[in-house]
Design a protein around this motif. Structure first.
Motif, PDB file in Angstrom:
ATOM      1  N   HIS A 129     -25.251 -71.670  10.586  1.00 33.09           N
ATOM      2  CA  HIS A 129     -24.742 -71.114  11.839  1.00 33.09           C
ATOM      3  C   HIS A 129     -24.316 -69.668  11.647  1.00 33.09           C
ATOM      4  N   ARG A 130     -24.385 -68.890  12.717  1.00 38.33           N
ATOM      5  CA  ARG A 130     -24.063 -67.462  12.682  1.00 38.33           C
ATOM      6  C   ARG A 130     -22.657 -67.241  12.130  1.00 38.33           C
ATOM      7  N   PRO A 131     -22.525 -66.452  11.049  1.00 38.86           N
ATOM      8  CA  PRO A 131     -21.206 -66.212  10.460  1.00 38.86           C
ATOM      9  C   PRO A 131     -20.412 -65.183  11.260  1.00 38.86           C
ATOM     10  N   SER A 132     -19.099 -65.320  11.214  1.00 37.74           N
ATOM     11  CA  SER A 132     -18.210 -64.370  11.874  1.00 37.74           C
ATOM     12  C   SER A 132     -18.061 -63.122  11.015  1.00 37.74           C
ATOM     13  N   ASN A 133     -17.361 -62.128  11.552  1.00 40.64           N
ATOM     14  CA  ASN A 133     -17.100 -60.905  10.782  1.00 40.64           C
ATOM     15  C   ASN A 133     -16.283 -61.210   9.531  1.00 40.64           C
TER      16      ASN A 133
ATOM     17  N   CYS B 137     -18.575 -62.665   6.939  1.00 41.06           N
ATOM     18  CA  CYS B 137     -19.434 -61.617   6.379  1.00 41.06           C
ATOM     19  C   CYS B 137     -18.675 -60.795   5.340  1.00 41.06           C
TER      20      CYS B 137
ATOM     21  N   ALA C 216     -28.582 -65.965   7.327  1.00 42.98           N
ATOM     22  CA  ALA C 216     -28.062 -67.230   7.856  1.00 42.98           C
ATOM     23  C   ALA C 216     -29.101 -67.916   8.739  1.00 42.98           C
TER      24      ALA C 216
ATOM     25  N   ARG D 143     -26.326 -62.069   8.621  1.00 37.75           N
ATOM     26  CA  ARG D 143     -26.640 -62.959   9.748  1.00 37.75           C
ATOM     27  C   ARG D 143     -28.126 -63.308   9.797  1.00 37.75           C
ATOM     28  N   THR D 144     -28.973 -62.376   9.405  1.00 34.89           N
ATOM     29  CA  THR D 144     -30.407 -62.675   9.331  1.00 34.89           C
ATOM     30  C   THR D 144     -30.672 -63.727   8.261  1.00 34.89           C
TER      31      THR D 144
ATOM     32  N   ASN E  78     -23.542 -56.776   7.950  1.00 33.10           N
ATOM     33  CA  ASN E  78     -23.386 -57.969   8.789  1.00 33.10           C
ATOM     34  C   ASN E  78     -24.739 -58.433   9.321  1.00 33.10           C
ATOM     35  N   ARG E  79     -25.561 -57.487   9.703  1.00 30.48           N
ATOM     36  CA  ARG E  79     -26.882 -57.828  10.242  1.00 30.48           C
ATOM     37  C   ARG E  79     -27.734 -58.558   9.198  1.00 30.48           C
TER      38      ARG E  79
END
Length: 83
Positions: free
Chosen positions: A66-70, A73, A60, A57-58, A53-54
């Motif tokens: 925009h920051r993706p949700s779980n 991911c 992204a 999100r990096t 996930n990290r």
């Protein structure tokens, strides 16, 4: 001698009207996950287990998404696994 390839942009069409809100949300989520999966594959992340996930999100942040949700991911990892 290498030849340069030209990229043709796809003409966007409007989404169909009258569908439930959930359809639009899942459609946009799939598009976002696909863009992130392509970016990760281009950067060398070919294994879904390494796409944390990290890391997603990096990527992204780097690509201006925009920051993706779980859930998004998880979908990215599914796309990478199927690739």
């Amino acid at each position: 001698m290498a030849t340069a390839t030209t990229i043709q942009h796809v003409k966007k069409k409007p989404l169909p009207a009258g569908l439930p809100r959930e359809w639009y949300e899942s459609h946009n989520r799939r598009l976002k996950a696909m863009r992130l999966a392509i970016s990760l594959l281009d950067s060398g992340t070919y294994d879904a287990r390494r796409a944390t996930n990290r890391k997603i999100r990096t990527m992204a942040v780097r690509t201006g998404i925009h920051r993706p949700s779980n859930v998004t991911c998880k979908m990215v990892r599914t796309f990478i696994q199927e690739a």
